[in-house]
Write a protein that holds these residues in place. Structure first.
Motif, PDB file in Angstrom:
ATOM      1  N   ARG A  57       0.866  -1.184   0.000  1.00  0.00           N
ATOM      2  CA  ARG A  57       0.000   0.000   0.000  1.00  0.00           C
ATOM      3  C   ARG A  57       0.896   1.225   0.000  1.00  0.00           C
ATOM      4  O   ARG A  57       1.980   1.204   0.572  1.00  0.00           O
ATOM      5  CB  ARG A  57      -0.892   0.020   1.234  1.00  0.00           C
ATOM      6  N   ALA A  58       0.424   2.304  -0.564  1.00  0.00           N
ATOM      7  CA  ALA A  58       1.248   3.507  -0.690  1.00  0.00           C
ATOM      8  C   ALA A  58       1.640   4.098   0.661  1.00  0.00           C
ATOM      9  O   ALA A  58       2.643   4.784   0.763  1.00  0.00           O
ATOM     10  CB  ALA A  58       0.515   4.554  -1.524  1.00  0.00           C
ATOM     11  N   THR A  59       0.868   3.835   1.695  1.00  0.00           N
ATOM     12  CA  THR A  59       1.139   4.432   3.003  1.00  0.00           C
ATOM     13  C   THR A  59       2.097   3.627   3.852  1.00  0.00           C
ATOM     14  O   THR A  59       2.408   4.012   4.970  1.00  0.00           O
ATOM     15  CB  THR A  59      -0.179   4.611   3.780  1.00  0.00           C
ATOM     16  N   GLU A  60       2.572   2.508   3.353  1.00  0.00           N
ATOM     17  CA  GLU A  60       3.462   1.637   4.123  1.00  0.00           C
ATOM     18  C   GLU A  60       4.924   1.865   3.759  1.00  0.00           C
ATOM     19  O   GLU A  60       5.245   2.572   2.816  1.00  0.00           O
ATOM     20  CB  GLU A  60       3.113   0.168   3.846  1.00  0.00           C
ATOM     21  N   HIS A  61       5.785   1.193   4.505  1.00  0.00           N
ATOM     22  CA  HIS A  61       7.199   1.135   4.151  1.00  0.00           C
ATOM     23  C   HIS A  61       7.342   0.166   2.979  1.00  0.00           C
ATOM     24  O   HIS A  61       6.525  -0.739   2.811  1.00  0.00           O
ATOM     25  CB  HIS A  61       8.028   0.632   5.337  1.00  0.00           C
ATOM     26  N   PRO A  62       8.382   0.310   2.182  1.00  0.00           N
ATOM     27  CA  PRO A  62       8.530  -0.603   1.033  1.00  0.00           C
ATOM     28  C   PRO A  62       8.740  -2.048   1.478  1.00  0.00           C
ATOM     29  O   PRO A  62       9.452  -2.307   2.444  1.00  0.00           O
ATOM     30  CB  PRO A  62       9.753  -0.070   0.298  1.00  0.00           C
ATOM     31  N   LEU A  63       8.099  -2.964   0.757  1.00  0.00           N
ATOM     32  CA  LEU A  63       8.309  -4.390   1.014  1.00  0.00           C
ATOM     33  C   LEU A  63       9.708  -4.803   0.579  1.00  0.00           C
ATOM     34  O   LEU A  63      10.388  -5.566   1.266  1.00  0.00           O
ATOM     35  CB  LEU A  63       7.288  -5.232   0.241  1.00  0.00           C
ATOM     36  N   TYR A  64      10.107  -4.307  -0.584  1.00  0.00           N
ATOM     37  CA  TYR A  64      11.411  -4.626  -1.151  1.00  0.00           C
ATOM     38  C   TYR A  64      11.977  -3.382  -1.822  1.00  0.00           C
ATOM     39  O   TYR A  64      11.237  -2.539  -2.314  1.00  0.00           O
ATOM     40  CB  TYR A  64      11.309  -5.735  -2.209  1.00  0.00           C
ATOM     41  N   ILE A  66      14.857  -2.626  -4.845  1.00  0.00           N
ATOM     42  CA  ILE A  66      15.770  -3.120  -5.870  1.00  0.00           C
ATOM     43  C   ILE A  66      16.764  -1.988  -6.084  1.00  0.00           C
ATOM     44  O   ILE A  66      16.379  -0.889  -6.474  1.00  0.00           O
ATOM     45  CB  ILE A  66      15.011  -3.468  -7.165  1.00  0.00           C
ATOM     46  N   GLU A  67      18.031  -2.260  -5.801  1.00  0.00           N
ATOM     47  CA  GLU A  67      19.041  -1.213  -5.840  1.00  0.00           C
ATOM     48  C   GLU A  67      20.080  -1.476  -6.919  1.00  0.00           C
ATOM     49  O   GLU A  67      20.432  -2.627  -7.189  1.00  0.00           O
ATOM     50  CB  GLU A  67      19.757  -1.087  -4.498  1.00  0.00           C
ATOM     51  N   LYS A  68      20.569  -0.394  -7.483  1.00  0.00           N
ATOM     52  CA  LYS A  68      21.684  -0.434  -8.439  1.00  0.00           C
ATOM     53  C   LYS A  68      22.784   0.452  -7.862  1.00  0.00           C
ATOM     54  O   LYS A  68      22.591   1.650  -7.686  1.00  0.00           O
ATOM     55  CB  LYS A  68      21.231   0.107  -9.798  1.00  0.00           C
ATOM     56  N   ARG A  69      23.923  -0.168  -7.547  1.00  0.00           N
ATOM     57  CA  ARG A  69      25.071   0.552  -6.997  1.00  0.00           C
ATOM     58  C   ARG A  69      26.299   0.264  -7.864  1.00  0.00           C
ATOM     59  O   ARG A  69      27.008  -0.713  -7.638  1.00  0.00           O
ATOM     60  CB  ARG A  69      25.341   0.118  -5.555  1.00  0.00           C
ATOM     61  N   PRO A  70      26.568   1.121  -8.842  1.00  0.00           N
ATOM     62  CA  PRO A  70      27.685   0.875  -9.754  1.00  0.00           C
ATOM     63  C   PRO A  70      29.042   0.733  -9.064  1.00  0.00           C
ATOM     64  O   PRO A  70      29.918   0.047  -9.568  1.00  0.00           O
ATOM     65  CB  PRO A  70      27.664   2.094 -10.673  1.00  0.00           C
ATOM     66  N   ALA A  80      20.961  -5.404  -6.208  1.00  0.00           N
ATOM     67  CA  ALA A  80      20.601  -6.082  -4.967  1.00  0.00           C
ATOM     68  C   ALA A  80      19.103  -5.969  -4.753  1.00  0.00           C
ATOM     69  O   ALA A  80      18.478  -4.973  -5.123  1.00  0.00           O
ATOM     70  CB  ALA A  80      21.337  -5.483  -3.782  1.00  0.00           C
ATOM     71  N   VAL A  81      18.529  -7.005  -4.132  1.00  0.00           N
ATOM     72  CA  VAL A  81      17.152  -6.965  -3.652  1.00  0.00           C
ATOM     73  C   VAL A  81      17.239  -6.975  -2.141  1.00  0.00           C
ATOM     74  O   VAL A  81      17.856  -7.867  -1.551  1.00  0.00           O
ATOM     75  CB  VAL A  81      16.322  -8.159  -4.164  1.00  0.00           C
ATOM     76  N   ASP A  85      13.182  -5.399   6.207  1.00  0.00           N
ATOM     77  CA  ASP A  85      13.976  -5.351   7.438  1.00  0.00           C
ATOM     78  C   ASP A  85      15.458  -5.060   7.185  1.00  0.00           C
ATOM     79  O   ASP A  85      16.261  -5.074   8.107  1.00  0.00           O
ATOM     80  CB  ASP A  85      13.820  -6.639   8.231  1.00  0.00           C
ATOM     81  N   GLY A  86      15.835  -4.812   5.929  1.00  0.00           N
ATOM     82  CA  GLY A  86      17.212  -4.462   5.605  1.00  0.00           C
ATOM     83  C   GLY A  86      18.086  -5.628   5.183  1.00  0.00           C
ATOM     84  O   GLY A  86      19.247  -5.429   4.815  1.00  0.00           O
TER      85      GLY A  86
END
Length: 111
Positions: A57-64, A66-70, A80-81, A85-86
Protein backbone atom coordinates in the motif's frame (compact mmCIF):
# COMPACT_ATOMS: atom_id res chain seq x y z
CA UNK A 1 5.03 29.87 -29.06
CA UNK A 2 8.53 28.43 -28.66
CA UNK A 3 9.64 25.69 -26.34
CA UNK A 4 11.57 27.25 -23.45
CA UNK A 5 12.51 23.98 -21.76
CA UNK A 6 16.14 22.88 -22.05
CA UNK A 7 16.76 19.50 -23.69
CA UNK A 8 16.81 16.55 -21.31
CA UNK A 9 20.29 15.31 -20.49
CA UNK A 10 21.60 12.58 -18.26
CA UNK A 11 22.72 13.87 -14.90
CA UNK A 12 26.27 12.57 -14.36
CA UNK A 13 25.86 13.06 -10.59
CA UNK A 14 23.04 10.52 -10.31
CA UNK A 15 22.72 6.79 -10.76
CA UNK A 16 19.72 5.77 -12.87
CA UNK A 17 18.14 2.63 -14.27
CA UNK A 18 18.37 2.47 -18.04
CA UNK A 19 15.41 1.54 -20.24
CA UNK A 20 16.34 -2.15 -20.40
CA UNK A 21 16.76 -2.41 -16.62
CA UNK A 22 13.41 -0.69 -16.03
CA UNK A 23 11.78 -3.08 -18.50
CA UNK A 24 13.04 -6.08 -16.53
CA UNK A 25 11.98 -4.58 -13.19
CA UNK A 26 8.54 -3.50 -14.43
CA UNK A 27 7.93 -6.95 -15.90
CA UNK A 28 8.38 -8.52 -12.46
CA UNK A 29 6.40 -5.69 -10.85
CA UNK A 30 3.50 -6.24 -13.26
CA UNK A 31 3.27 -9.93 -12.42
CA UNK A 32 3.07 -9.12 -8.70
CA UNK A 33 0.41 -6.46 -9.33
CA UNK A 34 -1.62 -8.97 -11.36
CA UNK A 35 -1.35 -11.44 -8.46
CA UNK A 36 -2.63 -8.75 -6.07
CA UNK A 37 0.58 -8.69 -4.01
CA UNK A 38 1.94 -5.23 -4.87
CA UNK A 39 0.04 -2.02 -5.51
CA UNK A 40 2.51 0.85 -5.74
CA UNK A 41 6.14 1.71 -6.45
CA UNK A 42 8.57 4.58 -6.14
CA UNK A 43 11.91 5.35 -7.75
CA UNK A 44 14.81 7.34 -6.32
CA UNK A 45 17.90 8.36 -8.24
CA UNK A 46 20.70 9.45 -5.96
CA UNK A 47 24.42 10.08 -6.27
CA UNK A 48 25.51 6.53 -5.37
CA UNK A 49 22.39 4.44 -5.87
CA UNK A 50 19.22 4.07 -7.92
CA UNK A 51 16.34 2.52 -5.96
CA UNK A 52 13.08 0.96 -7.13
CA UNK A 53 10.86 0.41 -4.06
CA UNK A 54 7.71 -1.72 -4.10
CA UNK A 55 4.79 -1.34 -1.72
CA UNK A 56 1.73 -3.33 -0.74
CA UNK A 57 0.00 0.00 0.00
CA UNK A 58 1.25 3.51 -0.69
CA UNK A 59 1.14 4.43 3.00
CA UNK A 60 3.46 1.64 4.12
CA UNK A 61 7.20 1.14 4.15
CA UNK A 62 8.53 -0.60 1.03
CA UNK A 63 8.31 -4.39 1.01
CA UNK A 64 11.41 -4.63 -1.15
CA UNK A 65 14.01 -2.32 -2.63
CA UNK A 66 15.77 -3.12 -5.87
CA UNK A 67 19.04 -1.21 -5.84
CA UNK A 68 21.68 -0.43 -8.44
CA UNK A 69 25.07 0.55 -7.00
CA UNK A 70 27.68 0.88 -9.75
CA UNK A 71 30.52 1.26 -7.24
CA UNK A 72 30.00 -2.39 -6.22
CA UNK A 73 30.61 -3.58 -9.79
CA UNK A 74 33.98 -5.11 -8.91
CA UNK A 75 32.83 -6.48 -5.54
CA UNK A 76 29.47 -8.14 -4.80
CA UNK A 77 27.64 -6.91 -7.87
CA UNK A 78 25.78 -3.85 -9.06
CA UNK A 79 22.23 -5.07 -8.25
CA UNK A 80 20.60 -6.08 -4.97
CA UNK A 81 17.15 -6.96 -3.65
CA UNK A 82 16.71 -5.81 -0.07
CA UNK A 83 13.83 -6.82 2.21
CA UNK A 84 11.82 -4.45 4.42
CA UNK A 85 13.98 -5.35 7.44
CA UNK A 86 17.21 -4.46 5.61
CA UNK A 87 18.34 -8.01 4.79
CA UNK A 88 20.02 -8.40 1.41
CA UNK A 89 18.08 -11.24 -0.21
CA UNK A 90 20.23 -11.45 -3.33
CA UNK A 91 23.08 -9.51 -4.86
CA UNK A 92 24.80 -9.92 -8.20
CA UNK A 93 25.91 -8.62 -11.57
CA UNK A 94 22.90 -9.84 -13.60
CA UNK A 95 19.61 -8.06 -12.83
CA UNK A 96 17.44 -10.91 -14.12
CA UNK A 97 19.21 -13.42 -11.88
CA UNK A 98 18.98 -11.12 -8.85
CA UNK A 99 15.23 -10.63 -9.37
CA UNK A 100 14.63 -14.39 -9.40
CA UNK A 101 14.62 -14.24 -5.59
CA UNK A 102 11.31 -12.36 -5.93
CA UNK A 103 9.93 -14.79 -8.52
CA UNK A 104 10.09 -17.59 -5.92
CA UNK A 105 7.92 -15.49 -3.62
CA UNK A 106 5.38 -14.97 -6.41
CA UNK A 107 5.07 -18.70 -7.01
CA UNK A 108 4.34 -19.24 -3.29
CA UNK A 109 1.79 -16.39 -3.26
CA UNK A 110 -0.22 -17.94 -6.12
CA UNK A 111 -0.33 -21.49 -4.68
Amino acid sequence: MTNTFPPLRADPDRVVFDRQELGVILSVYGRFVAAGEWRDYAMSFLRDVAVFSVFRRATEHPLYRIEKRPRLRDAQGVYAVIAMDGRVLKRGHDLRQVLKVLERKLIRAID
